[in-house]
Design a protein around this motif. Structure first.
Motif, PDB file in Angstrom:
ATOM      1  N   GLY A 104       0.793  -1.212   0.000  1.00  0.00           N
ATOM      2  CA  GLY A 104       0.000   0.000   0.000  1.00  0.00           C
ATOM      3  C   GLY A 104       0.827   1.263   0.000  1.00  0.00           C
ATOM      4  O   GLY A 104       2.054   1.246   0.207  1.00  0.00           O
ATOM      5  N   SER A 105       0.118   2.377  -0.219  1.00  0.00           N
ATOM      6  CA  SER A 105       0.744   3.682  -0.212  1.00  0.00           C
ATOM      7  C   SER A 105      -0.208   4.669   0.447  1.00  0.00           C
ATOM      8  O   SER A 105      -1.394   4.706   0.116  1.00  0.00           O
ATOM      9  CB  SER A 105       1.065   4.132  -1.647  1.00  0.00           C
ATOM     10  N   THR A 106       0.292   5.470   1.401  1.00  0.00           N
ATOM     11  CA  THR A 106      -0.543   6.422   2.124  1.00  0.00           C
ATOM     12  C   THR A 106      -0.719   7.706   1.320  1.00  0.00           C
ATOM     13  O   THR A 106      -0.091   7.900   0.275  1.00  0.00           O
ATOM     14  CB  THR A 106       0.079   6.757   3.484  1.00  0.00           C
ATOM     15  N   TRP A 107      -1.534   8.608   1.861  1.00  0.00           N
ATOM     16  CA  TRP A 107      -1.823   9.868   1.174  1.00  0.00           C
ATOM     17  C   TRP A 107      -0.573  10.700   0.911  1.00  0.00           C
ATOM     18  O   TRP A 107      -0.502  11.439  -0.088  1.00  0.00           O
ATOM     19  CB  TRP A 107      -2.811  10.690   2.008  1.00  0.00           C
ATOM     20  N   ASP A 108       0.455  10.561   1.758  1.00  0.00           N
ATOM     21  CA  ASP A 108       1.690  11.320   1.559  1.00  0.00           C
ATOM     22  C   ASP A 108       2.796  10.462   0.954  1.00  0.00           C
ATOM     23  O   ASP A 108       3.982  10.740   1.103  1.00  0.00           O
ATOM     24  CB  ASP A 108       2.160  11.949   2.870  1.00  0.00           C
ATOM     25  N   ASP A 109       2.384   9.396   0.254  1.00  0.00           N
ATOM     26  CA  ASP A 109       3.269   8.541  -0.530  1.00  0.00           C
ATOM     27  C   ASP A 109       4.236   7.718   0.320  1.00  0.00           C
ATOM     28  O   ASP A 109       5.302   7.318  -0.142  1.00  0.00           O
ATOM     29  CB  ASP A 109       4.069   9.372  -1.554  1.00  0.00           C
ATOM     30  N   GLU A 110       3.860   7.435   1.568  1.00  0.00           N
ATOM     31  CA  GLU A 110       4.628   6.506   2.383  1.00  0.00           C
ATOM     32  C   GLU A 110       4.219   5.073   2.015  1.00  0.00           C
ATOM     33  O   GLU A 110       3.030   4.770   1.937  1.00  0.00           O
ATOM     34  CB  GLU A 110       4.371   6.753   3.870  1.00  0.00           C
ATOM     35  N   LYS A 111       5.205   4.214   1.801  1.00  0.00           N
ATOM     36  CA  LYS A 111       4.931   2.843   1.370  1.00  0.00           C
ATOM     37  C   LYS A 111       4.860   1.898   2.575  1.00  0.00           C
ATOM     38  O   LYS A 111       5.550   2.091   3.577  1.00  0.00           O
ATOM     39  CB  LYS A 111       6.015   2.349   0.414  1.00  0.00           C
ATOM     40  N   TYR A 112       4.032   0.879   2.449  1.00  0.00           N
ATOM     41  CA  TYR A 112       3.977  -0.147   3.483  1.00  0.00           C
ATOM     42  C   TYR A 112       3.563  -1.473   2.855  1.00  0.00           C
ATOM     43  O   TYR A 112       3.074  -1.528   1.722  1.00  0.00           O
ATOM     44  CB  TYR A 112       2.987   0.235   4.591  1.00  0.00           C
ATOM     45  N   ARG A 113       3.771  -2.533   3.628  1.00  0.00           N
ATOM     46  CA  ARG A 113       3.357  -3.871   3.190  1.00  0.00           C
ATOM     47  C   ARG A 113       2.836  -4.619   4.402  1.00  0.00           C
ATOM     48  O   ARG A 113       3.397  -4.499   5.504  1.00  0.00           O
ATOM     49  CB  ARG A 113       4.525  -4.624   2.562  1.00  0.00           C
ATOM     50  N   ILE A 114       1.780  -5.377   4.211  1.00  0.00           N
ATOM     51  CA  ILE A 114       1.198  -6.177   5.291  1.00  0.00           C
ATOM     52  C   ILE A 114       0.958  -7.594   4.776  1.00  0.00           C
ATOM     53  O   ILE A 114       0.355  -7.780   3.713  1.00  0.00           O
ATOM     54  CB  ILE A 114      -0.132  -5.571   5.776  1.00  0.00           C
ATOM     55  N   ILE A 115       1.432  -8.560   5.539  1.00  0.00           N
ATOM     56  CA  ILE A 115       1.233  -9.972   5.197  1.00  0.00           C
ATOM     57  C   ILE A 115       0.514 -10.662   6.343  1.00  0.00           C
ATOM     58  O   ILE A 115       0.913 -10.526   7.506  1.00  0.00           O
ATOM     59  CB  ILE A 115       2.581 -10.680   4.929  1.00  0.00           C
ATOM     60  N   SER A 116      -0.533 -11.386   6.044  1.00  0.00           N
ATOM     61  CA  SER A 116      -1.212 -12.225   7.024  1.00  0.00           C
ATOM     62  C   SER A 116      -0.988 -13.676   6.634  1.00  0.00           C
ATOM     63  O   SER A 116      -1.349 -14.099   5.531  1.00  0.00           O
ATOM     64  CB  SER A 116      -2.718 -11.912   7.048  1.00  0.00           C
ATOM     65  N   ALA A 117      -0.363 -14.417   7.535  1.00  0.00           N
ATOM     66  CA  ALA A 117      -0.083 -15.832   7.277  1.00  0.00           C
ATOM     67  C   ALA A 117      -0.326 -16.612   8.564  1.00  0.00           C
ATOM     68  O   ALA A 117       0.263 -16.301   9.604  1.00  0.00           O
ATOM     69  CB  ALA A 117       1.358 -16.022   6.810  1.00  0.00           C
ATOM     70  N   GLY A 118      -1.210 -17.588   8.507  1.00  0.00           N
ATOM     71  CA  GLY A 118      -1.557 -18.335   9.711  1.00  0.00           C
ATOM     72  C   GLY A 118      -2.271 -17.433  10.702  1.00  0.00           C
ATOM     73  O   GLY A 118      -3.181 -16.690  10.334  1.00  0.00           O
ATOM     74  N   ASP A 119      -1.831 -17.470  11.951  1.00  0.00           N
ATOM     75  CA  ASP A 119      -2.475 -16.666  12.985  1.00  0.00           C
ATOM     76  C   ASP A 119      -1.679 -15.414  13.320  1.00  0.00           C
ATOM     77  O   ASP A 119      -1.828 -14.834  14.398  1.00  0.00           O
ATOM     78  CB  ASP A 119      -2.707 -17.496  14.253  1.00  0.00           C
ATOM     79  N   THR A 120      -0.807 -14.979  12.397  1.00  0.00           N
ATOM     80  CA  THR A 120       0.044 -13.811  12.620  1.00  0.00           C
ATOM     81  C   THR A 120      -0.056 -12.848  11.446  1.00  0.00           C
ATOM     82  O   THR A 120      -0.175 -13.266  10.292  1.00  0.00           O
ATOM     83  CB  THR A 120       1.514 -14.234  12.802  1.00  0.00           C
TER      84      THR A 120
END
Length: 247
Positions: free
Chosen positions: A81-97
């Motif tokens: 993803g990318s926020t309104w001020d162009d900060e990048k992030y990534r989120i992974i959901s795997a199993g119970d974490t």
């Protein structure tokens, strides 16, 4: 008499020839989804999220990723993803974490991922609040909605959504007003699968940590493609993961 019978026969034949073919019944969306819920397979998505105070609108977030299926719905996901001020992030959901990287948290030196207990829930406040890859959720949306052509429109409350959706019920949003209404429009493709989902709701009685959201309207447009294709969601390298934040 023969002439009359002959004329009637010709007329009947003409009517049969000119009659339009019977249209096949539209595919049932829930049944279409159920056929795609195979472990190791999933669906790709892209989305744009907006925040508005009713006058001013801000593009708050953009994202793209995949949902990986289990037998009953979402077993994991990988979102960039990318926020309104162009900060990048990534989120992974795997199993119970669930693992977070990028703009969301500050981490100790040498670590790039923050691990949090709980998996399979809505990644961010600006994410798509409804998950059409959940059988019970999709069933509720179809049942509560009104169908016109290839679109289904309707409303569902937070309290009703929490009863059917692990995607929603695993988030802080369940502590907001139960009677909050989510307006939605599902657009189906020719196979009866969701090609686009648009939602919006006005935040009210939010928790203290999200006081800036009070009264704001969050709307999300999500497009889905490649239903049933093979996808693979993997947890990050354990050497890069921490459950502690930077001091």
């Amino acid at each position: 008499m023969k002439r009359t019978i002959s004329a009637l026969s010709v007329l009947a034949a003409a009517l049969l020839i000119s009659a339009p073919p019977a249209q096949a019944a539209a595919p049932d969306p829930v049944r279409s989804l159920k056929a795609k819920l195979v472990s190791g397979h999933g669906v790709h998505f892209t989305e744009v999220s907006n925040w508005s105070d009713g006058v001013y609108t801000l593009q708050a977030d953009t994202g793209e990723g995949v949902l990986q299926f289990g037998k009953k719905g979402v077993a994991g996901y990988d979102l960039r993803g990318s926020t309104w001020d162009d900060e990048k992030y990534r989120i992974i959901s795997a199993g119970d974490t669930t693992y977070y990287s990028g703009a969301i948290y500050e981490l100790p030196k040498g670590k790039t991922w923050y691990a949090s207990e709980g998996g399979g829930a809505l990644p961010t406040i600006y994410g798509q609040i409804l998950n059409p890859a959940e059988l019970a959720t999709l069933s509720a949306l179809v049942k509560n909605g009104t169908k016109a052509g290839n679109k289904i429109t309707g409303k569902i409350t937070f309290s009703d959504l929490a009863k059917v959706s692990p995607w929603f019920s695993g988030t802080v949003l369940t502590d907001w007003a139960d009677d909050t209404e989510i307006s939605y429009t599902l657009t189906l493709n020719s196979a009866g699968l969701v090609a686009k989902l648009s939602t919006s709701y006005r935040a009210k009685d939010v928790t203290d940590d999200f006081s800036d959201f009070e009264g704001g309207i969050i709307s999300v447009d999500t497009r889905y493609s490649g239903w049933g294709g093979k996808v693979s969601v993997k947890a990050p390298n354990p050497k890069t993961v921490t459950d502690q934040l930077a001091e």
